[in-house]
Design an enzyme around this catalytic site. Structure first.
Site, PDB file in Angstrom:
ATOM      1  CE  LYS A  38     -28.696 -11.674  62.646  1.00  0.00           C
ATOM      2  NZ  LYS A  38     -27.537 -10.788  62.495  1.00  0.00           N
ATOM      3  CG  ASP A  65     -25.032 -11.263  64.917  1.00  0.00           C
ATOM      4  OD1 ASP A  65     -24.109 -11.880  65.494  1.00  0.00           O
ATOM      5  OD2 ASP A  65     -25.287 -11.400  63.710  1.00  0.00           O
ATOM      6  CE  LYS A  67     -21.361 -12.979  63.013  1.00  0.00           C
ATOM      7  NZ  LYS A  67     -22.512 -12.091  62.731  1.00  0.00           N
ATOM      8  CG  ASP A  70     -10.803  -7.583  73.026  1.00  0.00           C
ATOM      9  OD1 ASP A  70      -9.633  -7.737  73.415  1.00  0.00           O
ATOM     10  OD2 ASP A  70     -11.253  -6.494  72.630  1.00  0.00           O
ATOM     11  CB  THR A 121     -21.506 -18.854  56.216  1.00  0.00           C
ATOM     12  OG1 THR A 121     -22.063 -17.581  56.522  1.00  0.00           O
ATOM     13  CG2 THR A 121     -22.071 -19.884  57.153  1.00  0.00           C
ATOM     14  NE  ARG A 213     -29.734  -9.781  52.388  1.00  0.00           N
ATOM     15  CZ  ARG A 213     -28.592 -10.215  51.884  1.00  0.00           C
ATOM     16  NH1 ARG A 213     -27.965  -9.508  50.980  1.00  0.00           N
ATOM     17  NH2 ARG A 213     -28.073 -11.358  52.294  1.00  0.00           N
TER      18      ARG A 213
HETATM   19  O1  C5P Z   1     -30.656 -11.001  54.624  1.00  0.00           O
HETATM   20  P1  C5P Z   1     -30.241 -12.376  55.073  1.00  0.00           P
HETATM   21  O2  C5P Z   1     -31.398 -13.311  55.326  1.00  0.00           O
HETATM   22  O3  C5P Z   1     -29.190 -12.976  54.184  1.00  0.00           O
HETATM   23  O4  C5P Z   1     -29.568 -12.102  56.512  1.00  0.00           O
HETATM   24  C1  C5P Z   1     -28.954 -13.110  57.250  1.00  0.00           C
HETATM   25  C2  C5P Z   1     -28.503 -12.566  58.582  1.00  0.00           C
HETATM   26  O5  C5P Z   1     -27.734 -13.560  59.251  1.00  0.00           O
HETATM   27  C3  C5P Z   1     -27.614 -11.332  58.516  1.00  0.00           C
HETATM   28  O6  C5P Z   1     -27.891 -10.544  59.677  1.00  0.00           O
HETATM   29  C4  C5P Z   1     -26.216 -11.892  58.600  1.00  0.00           C
HETATM   30  O7  C5P Z   1     -25.314 -10.993  59.188  1.00  0.00           O
HETATM   31  C5  C5P Z   1     -26.429 -13.075  59.532  1.00  0.00           C
HETATM   32  N1  C5P Z   1     -25.427 -14.122  59.441  1.00  0.00           N
HETATM   33  C6  C5P Z   1     -25.150 -14.806  58.264  1.00  0.00           C
HETATM   34  N2  C5P Z   1     -24.198 -15.790  58.247  1.00  0.00           N
HETATM   35  C7  C5P Z   1     -23.537 -16.097  59.360  1.00  0.00           C
HETATM   36  C8  C5P Z   1     -23.812 -15.424  60.550  1.00  0.00           C
HETATM   37  C9  C5P Z   1     -24.782 -14.432  60.555  1.00  0.00           C
HETATM   38  O8  C5P Z   1     -25.758 -14.532  57.245  1.00  0.00           O
HETATM   39  N3  C5P Z   1     -22.651 -17.063  59.348  1.00  0.00           N
END
Ligand code: C5P
Length: 236
Positions: A38, A65, A67, A70, A121, A213
């Site tokens: 992603k 990603d 999002k 518009d 979220t 992460r």
């Molecule tokens: O590092 P981590 O596992 O928390 O990353 C989660 C990924 O999912 C990030 O790229 C974050 O922007 C994305 N994301 C999220 N919650 C959402 C939509 C996307 O954490 N509702």
């Protein structure tokens, strides 16, 4: 009917890094273990779009990603241009039918699959009230927007593992549920408020998992990715 997805094809590693150099180091370290990535807003503005196209050319599945949100004309034309890049998934905000339908028109008959974000979220009831949405709990708004996405023939919905069951009940089979906020048992949550293990997310109805992460910041990213894939495999 397409073949069922393997565990490897369900794990999307979020390349949330500032530079293409750092992303390249990660992708090299992950090697054949990871087949789906992603690319989000941070990397996108650090040369990430060209990098995403390179990943695609190297045979990876690529999720952009963006999002998008518009006016319909802009969303439609942006989705059409993104579709012409040959990538696999694109996120749009699923706040209203005009946006969803414009994105669907834009991608046309291309291979690009659209994923709707229902309610971020990070937003809780007081945040929705601030937006003027006073009579709905976040879960009700998620369910409402999931129905809008299904009506607009959007391919999938981005949702936390905690919402996956609710969304599956609303949209039935055939709509992908894509779930971030995934941690192995005992993993560090970071800024994610409500995390879930890969096994529980799959059991709740998630199809694709997005992990950042816990893999990108691991001492051994390849071993970390393999551990996620093994747990997905077990849950399938
Ligand atoms: O590092 P981590 O596992 O928390 O990353 C989660 C990924 O999912 C990030 O790229 C974050 O922007 C994305 N994301 C999220 N919650 C959402 C939509 C996307 O954490 N509702």
């Amino acid at each position: 009917m397409s073949a069922p997805l393997s565990a490897r094809d369900r794990l999307f590693v979020a390349l949330d890094v500032a530079s293409v150099d750092r992303a390249r180091v990660l992708v090299t370290a992950l090697g054949d273990t990871v087949s789906c990535y992603k690319v989000g807003l941070e990397l996108l503005f650090g040369g990430g779009l060209e990098f995403a196209q390179g990943l695609k050319a190297a045979g990876k599945t690529v999720f952009l990603d963006m999002k998008l949100l518009d006016i319909a004309n802009t969303v439609e034309k942006a989705a059409a241009n993104i579709a012409s890049l040959g990538l696999d998934y694109l996120t749009i905000h699923g706040t209203d039918s005009k946006t969803l339908e414009a994105a669907a028109r834009g991608r046309g008959t291309s291979r690009l699959k659209l994923l709707a974000v229902t309610v971020l979220t990070s937003l809780e009831k007081p945040d929705l009230e601030q937006q003027g949405i006073k009579d709905m709990a976040p879960a009700d708004l998620v369910a409402h927007r999931a129905r809008l996405a299904r009506a607009a023939r959007i391919d999938g919905i981005v949702a936390s593992g905690h919402e996956a069951g609710l969304i599956r009940a609303e949209v039935g089979p055939g709509v992908l549920i894509v779930t971030p906020g995934i941690r192995l048992a005992g993993g560090v949550a970071g800024d994610q408020a409500r995390v879930m293990t890969p096994g529980k997310a799959i059991a709740a109805g998630a199809d694709l998992l997005v992990v950042g992460r816990p893999i990108t910041e691991a001492d051994d990213p390849r071993a970390a990715a393999a551990a996620f894939i093994a747990e997905i495999e077990k849950a399938l």
